[in-house]
Design a protein around this motif. Sequence first.
Motif, PDB file in Angstrom:
ATOM      1  N   CYS A  57     -64.166  23.218  -5.287  1.00 60.78           N
ATOM      2  CA  CYS A  57     -63.351  24.333  -4.519  1.00 60.78           C
ATOM      3  C   CYS A  57     -62.886  23.325  -3.248  1.00 60.78           C
ATOM      4  CB  CYS A  57     -64.714  25.918  -3.845  1.00 60.78           C
ATOM      5  SG  CYS A  57     -64.592  26.976  -5.250  1.00 60.78           S
ATOM      6  N   GLY A  58     -64.299  22.364  -3.268  1.00 58.39           N
ATOM      7  CA  GLY A  58     -63.435  21.879  -1.957  1.00 58.39           C
ATOM      8  C   GLY A  58     -64.964  21.293  -1.539  1.00 58.39           C
ATOM      9  N   ASP A  59     -64.306  20.519   0.234  1.00 57.86           N
ATOM     10  CA  ASP A  59     -65.644  20.224   0.528  1.00 57.86           C
ATOM     11  C   ASP A  59     -65.515  20.947   1.905  1.00 57.86           C
ATOM     12  OD1 ASP A  59     -63.743  19.544   2.603  1.00 57.86           O
ATOM     13  OD2 ASP A  59     -62.900  17.675   2.856  1.00 57.86           O
ATOM     14  N   PHE A  60     -66.539  21.398   3.316  1.00 59.55           N
ATOM     15  CA  PHE A  60     -67.300  22.434   3.707  1.00 59.55           C
ATOM     16  C   PHE A  60     -65.840  22.431   4.909  1.00 59.55           C
ATOM     17  CE2 PHE A  60     -68.507  22.936   8.323  1.00 59.55           C
ATOM     18  CZ  PHE A  60     -69.621  24.633   7.491  1.00 59.55           C
ATOM     19  N   ALA A  61     -65.169  21.189   5.313  1.00 58.96           N
ATOM     20  CA  ALA A  61     -64.105  21.496   5.817  1.00 58.96           C
ATOM     21  C   ALA A  61     -62.827  22.113   5.638  1.00 58.96           C
ATOM     22  CB  ALA A  61     -63.200  20.024   6.215  1.00 58.96           C
ATOM     23  N   LYS A  62     -62.591  22.379   4.461  1.00 62.33           N
ATOM     24  CA  LYS A  62     -62.437  23.262   3.721  1.00 62.33           C
ATOM     25  C   LYS A  62     -62.685  24.162   3.275  1.00 62.33           C
ATOM     26  CE  LYS A  62     -58.626  20.202   2.400  1.00 62.33           C
ATOM     27  NZ  LYS A  62     -56.669  21.003   2.318  1.00 62.33           N
ATOM     28  N   PHE A  63     -64.139  24.428   3.718  1.00 63.38           N
ATOM     29  CA  PHE A  63     -64.183  25.917   3.154  1.00 63.38           C
ATOM     30  C   PHE A  63     -64.554  26.169   4.931  1.00 63.38           C
ATOM     31  CE2 PHE A  63     -68.284  28.128   4.843  1.00 63.38           C
ATOM     32  CZ  PHE A  63     -69.062  28.634   3.930  1.00 63.38           C
ATOM     33  N   ASP A  64     -65.002  25.980   5.868  1.00 62.66           N
ATOM     34  CA  ASP A  64     -64.861  26.243   7.054  1.00 62.66           C
ATOM     35  C   ASP A  64     -63.261  27.123   7.722  1.00 62.66           C
ATOM     36  OD1 ASP A  64     -65.590  26.758   9.587  1.00 62.66           O
ATOM     37  OD2 ASP A  64     -64.652  25.626  10.360  1.00 62.66           O
ATOM     38  N   GLU A  65     -62.176  26.292   7.597  1.00 62.92           N
ATOM     39  CA  GLU A  65     -60.774  26.004   7.832  1.00 62.92           C
ATOM     40  C   GLU A  65     -60.628  27.959   6.306  1.00 62.92           C
ATOM     41  OE1 GLU A  65     -56.894  24.848   6.003  1.00 62.92           O
ATOM     42  OE2 GLU A  65     -57.604  23.246   6.587  1.00 62.92           O
ATOM     43  N   ALA A  66     -60.455  27.967   5.483  1.00 65.35           N
ATOM     44  CA  ALA A  66     -60.862  29.810   4.637  1.00 65.35           C
ATOM     45  C   ALA A  66     -61.577  30.596   5.703  1.00 65.35           C
ATOM     46  CB  ALA A  66     -61.137  29.059   3.030  1.00 65.35           C
ATOM     47  N   VAL A  67     -62.533  30.255   6.477  1.00 63.96           N
ATOM     48  CA  VAL A  67     -62.946  31.705   6.534  1.00 63.96           C
ATOM     49  C   VAL A  67     -62.178  32.017   7.724  1.00 63.96           C
ATOM     50  CG1 VAL A  67     -65.325  32.237   7.587  1.00 63.96           C
ATOM     51  CG2 VAL A  67     -65.507  30.686   5.975  1.00 63.96           C
ATOM     52  N   GLU A  68     -62.815  30.954   8.518  1.00 65.44           N
ATOM     53  CA  GLU A  68     -61.187  31.286   9.543  1.00 65.44           C
ATOM     54  C   GLU A  68     -59.620  31.493   8.582  1.00 65.44           C
ATOM     55  OE1 GLU A  68     -61.666  30.932  13.224  1.00 65.44           O
ATOM     56  OE2 GLU A  68     -63.009  30.391  12.592  1.00 65.44           O
ATOM     57  N   ASP A  69     -59.500  31.438   7.932  1.00 66.84           N
ATOM     58  CA  ASP A  69     -58.153  31.916   7.742  1.00 66.84           C
ATOM     59  C   ASP A  69     -58.158  32.720   6.670  1.00 66.84           C
ATOM     60  OD1 ASP A  69     -56.663  29.528   9.092  1.00 66.84           O
ATOM     61  OD2 ASP A  69     -56.422  29.163   7.049  1.00 66.84           O
ATOM     62  N   GLU A  70     -59.823  33.453   6.224  1.00 67.25           N
ATOM     63  CA  GLU A  70     -59.422  34.934   5.829  1.00 67.25           C
ATOM     64  C   GLU A  70     -59.006  35.068   4.441  1.00 67.25           C
ATOM     65  OE1 GLU A  70     -59.255  38.915   7.856  1.00 67.25           O
ATOM     66  OE2 GLU A  70     -60.147  38.297   9.898  1.00 67.25           O
ATOM     67  N   LYS A  71     -60.113  33.459   3.666  1.00 66.53           N
ATOM     68  CA  LYS A  71     -59.290  33.622   2.668  1.00 66.53           C
ATOM     69  C   LYS A  71     -60.260  32.817   1.262  1.00 66.53           C
ATOM     70  CE  LYS A  71     -54.544  32.861   3.781  1.00 66.53           C
ATOM     71  NZ  LYS A  71     -53.460  31.655   2.911  1.00 66.53           N
ATOM     72  N   LEU A  72     -61.838  32.963   1.795  1.00 65.04           N
ATOM     73  CA  LEU A  72     -62.682  32.545   1.495  1.00 65.04           C
ATOM     74  C   LEU A  72     -63.396  32.757   0.327  1.00 65.04           C
ATOM     75  CD1 LEU A  72     -64.896  31.514   2.199  1.00 65.04           C
ATOM     76  CD2 LEU A  72     -66.350  32.993   2.345  1.00 65.04           C
ATOM     77  N   GLU A  73     -62.995  34.232  -0.118  1.00 68.72           N
ATOM     78  CA  GLU A  73     -62.513  34.928  -2.013  1.00 68.72           C
ATOM     79  C   GLU A  73     -61.721  33.490  -2.578  1.00 68.72           C
ATOM     80  OE1 GLU A  73     -62.359  38.522  -2.275  1.00 68.72           O
ATOM     81  OE2 GLU A  73     -64.418  38.632  -1.069  1.00 68.72           O
ATOM     82  N   GLU A  74     -60.195  33.496  -2.214  1.00 69.13           N
ATOM     83  CA  GLU A  74     -59.646  32.756  -2.681  1.00 69.13           C
ATOM     84  C   GLU A  74     -60.171  31.206  -3.072  1.00 69.13           C
ATOM     85  OE1 GLU A  74     -55.497  32.930  -1.359  1.00 69.13           O
ATOM     86  OE2 GLU A  74     -55.384  35.332  -0.765  1.00 69.13           O
ATOM     87  N   PHE A  75     -60.593  30.758  -1.480  1.00 63.35           N
ATOM     88  CA  PHE A  75     -60.855  29.093  -2.042  1.00 63.35           C
ATOM     89  C   PHE A  75     -62.081  29.295  -2.203  1.00 63.35           C
ATOM     90  CE2 PHE A  75     -64.898  26.089  -0.793  1.00 63.35           C
ATOM     91  CZ  PHE A  75     -64.204  25.029  -0.275  1.00 63.35           C
ATOM     92  N   LEU A  76     -63.111  29.774  -3.379  1.00 64.96           N
ATOM     93  CA  LEU A  76     -63.982  30.060  -3.868  1.00 64.96           C
ATOM     94  C   LEU A  76     -63.959  30.402  -5.030  1.00 64.96           C
ATOM     95  CD1 LEU A  76     -67.054  31.955  -1.569  1.00 64.96           C
ATOM     96  CD2 LEU A  76     -66.800  29.098  -1.929  1.00 64.96           C
ATOM     97  N   LYS A  77     -62.139  31.110  -5.112  1.00 66.51           N
ATOM     98  CA  LYS A  77     -62.080  31.188  -6.422  1.00 66.51           C
ATOM     99  C   LYS A  77     -62.381  32.696  -7.390  1.00 66.51           C
ATOM    100  CE  LYS A  77     -60.425  27.199  -7.206  1.00 66.51           C
ATOM    101  NZ  LYS A  77     -60.598  25.266  -8.498  1.00 66.51           N
ATOM    102  N   LEU A  78     -62.912  33.810  -6.454  1.00 63.33           N
ATOM    103  CA  LEU A  78     -63.361  34.723  -6.824  1.00 63.33           C
ATOM    104  C   LEU A  78     -62.428  35.793  -7.080  1.00 63.33           C
ATOM    105  CD1 LEU A  78     -66.793  35.031  -4.137  1.00 63.33           C
ATOM    106  CD2 LEU A  78     -66.818  33.667  -6.093  1.00 63.33           C
ATOM    107  N   LYS A  79     -61.440  35.605  -6.451  1.00 58.99           N
ATOM    108  CA  LYS A  79     -60.810  36.240  -7.273  1.00 58.99           C
ATOM    109  C   LYS A  79     -59.352  36.047  -8.195  1.00 58.99           C
ATOM    110  CE  LYS A  79     -59.561  38.906  -2.731  1.00 58.99           C
ATOM    111  NZ  LYS A  79     -58.360  39.138  -1.407  1.00 58.99           N
TER     112      LYS A  79
END
Length: 68
Positions: free
Chosen positions: A46-68
Amino acid sequence: MVLDSKKIQYEKIDIAADEDAKQKMRDGMGDPKGLPPQLFNGDDYCGDFAKFDEAVEDEKLEEFLKLK
């Protein structure tokens, strides 16, 4: 933690204690010198912690984690 609050199951893997896990992480991310933390969904990188943090901020966590 964000994952707990969203009730997303996860597994922490201590790569310092498991050389095979460290190599699997590096192979999965395609970087022979990669450093933690890195996030995977199964074997999907999925990516590193910086990308994870960015996904949380952008409200795209499920997409980042490939849950959708």
